[in-house]
Design an enzyme around this catalytic site. Structure first.
Site, PDB file in Angstrom:
ATOM      1  N   LYS A  75       0.853  -1.200   0.000  1.00 36.69           N
ATOM      2  CA  LYS A  75       0.000   0.000   0.000  1.00 36.69           C
ATOM      3  C   LYS A  75       0.884   1.244   0.000  1.00 36.69           C
ATOM      4  O   LYS A  75       1.902   1.279   0.701  1.00 36.69           O
ATOM      5  CB  LYS A  75      -0.875  -0.057   1.253  1.00 36.69           C
ATOM      6  CG  LYS A  75      -1.927   1.022   1.380  1.00 36.69           C
ATOM      7  CD  LYS A  75      -2.797   0.743   2.610  1.00 36.69           C
ATOM      8  CE  LYS A  75      -3.862   1.777   2.839  1.00 36.69           C
ATOM      9  NZ  LYS A  75      -4.718   1.441   4.007  1.00 36.69           N
ATOM     10  N   SER A 150      -9.642   1.354   3.234  1.00 37.90           N
ATOM     11  CA  SER A 150      -8.828   2.121   2.308  1.00 37.90           C
ATOM     12  C   SER A 150      -7.734   1.312   1.602  1.00 37.90           C
ATOM     13  O   SER A 150      -7.123   1.807   0.671  1.00 37.90           O
ATOM     14  CB  SER A 150      -8.148   3.272   3.059  1.00 37.90           C
ATOM     15  OG  SER A 150      -7.240   2.740   4.027  1.00 37.90           O
ATOM     16  N   SER A 174      -9.647  -0.972   7.388  1.00 40.32           N
ATOM     17  CA  SER A 174      -9.160  -0.820   6.016  1.00 40.32           C
ATOM     18  C   SER A 174      -8.518  -2.042   5.380  1.00 40.32           C
ATOM     19  O   SER A 174      -8.274  -2.050   4.180  1.00 40.32           O
ATOM     20  CB  SER A 174      -8.155   0.323   5.948  1.00 40.32           C
ATOM     21  OG  SER A 174      -8.855   1.517   5.828  1.00 40.32           O
TER      22      SER A 174
HETATM   23  N1  GLN Z   1     -12.904   3.500   6.794  1.00 43.60           N
HETATM   24  C1  GLN Z   1     -12.280   3.939   8.008  1.00 43.60           C
HETATM   25  C2  GLN Z   1     -11.989   5.408   7.913  1.00 43.60           C
HETATM   26  O1  GLN Z   1     -12.352   5.993   6.964  1.00 43.60           O
HETATM   27  C3  GLN Z   1     -11.068   3.153   8.280  1.00 43.60           C
HETATM   28  C4  GLN Z   1      -9.901   3.553   7.468  1.00 43.60           C
HETATM   29  C5  GLN Z   1      -8.689   2.726   7.773  1.00 43.60           C
HETATM   30  O2  GLN Z   1      -8.772   1.688   8.436  1.00 43.60           O
HETATM   31  N2  GLN Z   1      -7.556   3.214   7.325  1.00 43.60           N
HETATM   32  O3  GLN Z   1     -11.392   5.988   8.782  1.00 43.60           O
END
Ligand code: GLN
Length: 487
Positions: A75, A150, A174
């Site tokens: 990532k 994400s 994420s």
């Molecule tokens: N979807 C969650 C957020 O928007 C988690 C994001 C993540 O785990 N990086 O914060």
């Protein structure tokens, strides 16, 4: 595509070379990445060099690392000494890190072949990989659907058969939510299990790096490489790292699985519920004891998470000011304008929203009402889990309330987007480990994920529990036809 486990066997047995394995992987990327947009960048020269080094070691009969010749995607919020580290943000568009993250060093030491960097929601803020300055990642099962986020790029790269392994980061779901959306296996280790040195910080009390693969055995293999103490991350715990992969087949004995009623309430899609209940029955048939439990403060998890993570965002992202890192506005009118214009130009809408929310929650007069209150709720939630784990070994639930939603469906509605994380954020707030594994499909062919949670540093038990399920099911073996047939 072979599993990582199979690739290492092939390479050790000299039946394939690392260069050959990489060649296949690059061909798949070339034929599928345009449709999926999983990779932001392929580092072909670097990868070929690494694969060559592995083949030389094989030729010389040297001891090989645990991931010898296995292609891995990373990532793009983890620093690599080569290429750019963009976080899918315009503010870091051309940023080159002077050093590599701890996990990257570990991958290199294990003889893995890092193929490139994958797409994400800007600074990992989002649940759909739509908040990326580089465009959306599409779900390999249906390109009209999001891949989740994400870590959508890393997950989609594995789901589309481009690589057997990938690294993601998980602050509130994420790794697990995209894994559920794309039919792969993704683990968020407990807080402190994997060093975040070189991970661009989002919510420092929540962030963890974790492995993504098609099955629990490959996840275990990658976790064994990246877990363990690193003095450069003060939250990294000096814990014993078991051989997760080698011990994965040990069946968990007298397994007690907790089913929290709070995860099966309103808003849960009927098909997701059905698939998860079937998975629980499968464990029951295999002698697990199923126990209903309660996590009474779970209903506050989303509110609590979005106060704490935005507060940490407002602090962590203060460093992107046009002086230290990345983008700088062209002709500022003084220092204040330099900061303001740089940040206005460099950050996307969701990142700005979170900086503003977090700054508000921390501001004098509101700090106690919001931030301090959220920290207290977090403690209550942690205690809910501690009590639950006195009774059960593992907690089972859906990973996400729905299968993958359509691209564009929630992008103008932040609240609807935040609710996608309703089942995942609590593991980050409590610091425990959690995994998502494939457990079925909706009637329109979209994958469904089962989430299993266990206390921090019980990753071994969690992986064994996941593996036991994958031993008697083949959901995780199903591959998407939507993009794979476009070859
Ligand atoms: N979807 C969650 C957020 O928007 C988690 C994001 C993540 O785990 N990086 O914060």
């Amino acid at each position: 595509m072979l599993s990582a486990f199979e690739i290492t066997e092939e390479i050790r047995g000299k039946r394939r070379s690392a260069v050959e394995v990489l060649g296949v992987c690059l061909d798949v990327v070339a034929s599928r990445n345009d449709a999926v947009h999983a990779f932001l960048r392929i580092d072909e020269d670097y990868a070929k060099r690494q694969a060559g080094v592995v083949d030389d070691k094989v030729a010389r009969g040297e001891v090989l690392g645990a991931l010898a010749g296995v292609p891995v995607a990373v990532k793009d919020n983890m620093c690599t000494e080569w290429g750019t580290t963009t976080c899918a943000s315009n503010i870091l568009k051309d940023y080159r890190s002077p050093y590599s993250a701890h996990v990257i060093e570990r991958l290199e030491a294990a003889d893995a072949v890092i193929v490139g960097k994958t797409n994400l929601d800007e600074f990992a803020m989002g649940s759909s990989t739509e908040n990326s300055c580089a465009g959306v990642t599409r779900n390999p099962w249906n390109p009209d659907r999001v891949a989740g986020g994400s870590s959508g790029g890393s997950v989609a790269a594995v789901a589309a058969g481009m690589v057997p392994l990938a690294l993601g980061s998980d602050t509130g779901g994420s790794i697990r939510q995209p894994a559920a959306f794309c039919n792969v296996t993704g683990l968020k280790p407990g807080y402190g299990c994997v060093s975040r040195y070189g991970l661009v910080a989002f919510g420092s009390s929540l962030d963890q790096i974790g492995p993504i693969a098609r099955d629990a055995r490959d996840v275990a293999l990658l976790l064994g490489v990246i877990a363990g103490h690193d003095a450069r991350d003060s939250t990294s715990v000096n814990h014993a790292v078991p051989d997760y992969a080698d011990t994965i087949s040990a069946p968990p004995v007298n397994l007690k699985i907790g089913i929290p009623a709070e995860y099966f309430g309103d808003g849960l899609d009927a098909e997701v519920r059905g698939a998860v209940e079937d998975a629980i029955k499968m464990y029951e048939r295999n002698e697990a004891e199923i126990i209903e439990i309660h996590l009474p403060h779970l209903k506050y998890a989303i509110a609590c998470y979005y106060v704490i993570c935005t507060a940490e965002v407002s602090s962590n992202l203060a460093r992107f000011d046009g002086v230290h890192y990345g983008h700088r506005t062209a002709s500022p009118d003084g220092i204040v304008d330099l900061y303001a214009a740089t940040r206005a130009e460099g950050f996307g809408a969701e990142v700005k929203r979170r900086i503003m929310l977090g700054t508000f929650a921390l501001s004098s007069g509101y700090h106690d009402a919001y931030y301090l209150k959220a920290l207290k709720v977090r403690t209550l939630l942690k205690q809910d889990f501690e009590r639950a784990f006195e009774q059960v070994d593992v907690i089972a639930s859906p990973t996400s309330p729905t299968p993958a939603f359509a691209v564009g469906e929630r992008s103008d509605d932040p609240l609807a987007m935040y609710l996608a994380d309703v089942y995942t954020v609590s593991a980050n707030l409590a610091g425990i480990c959690a995994i998502s594994i494939p457990c079925g499909f909706s009637s329109d062919g979209l994958p469904i994920g089962l989430q299993l949670q266990a206390p921090a540093f019980a990753e071994q038990r969690l992986l064994q529990t996941a593996h036991a399920y994958q031993n008697c099911t083949d959901w995780h073996r199903k591959e998407p036809t939507a993009v794979n047939s476009k070859q």
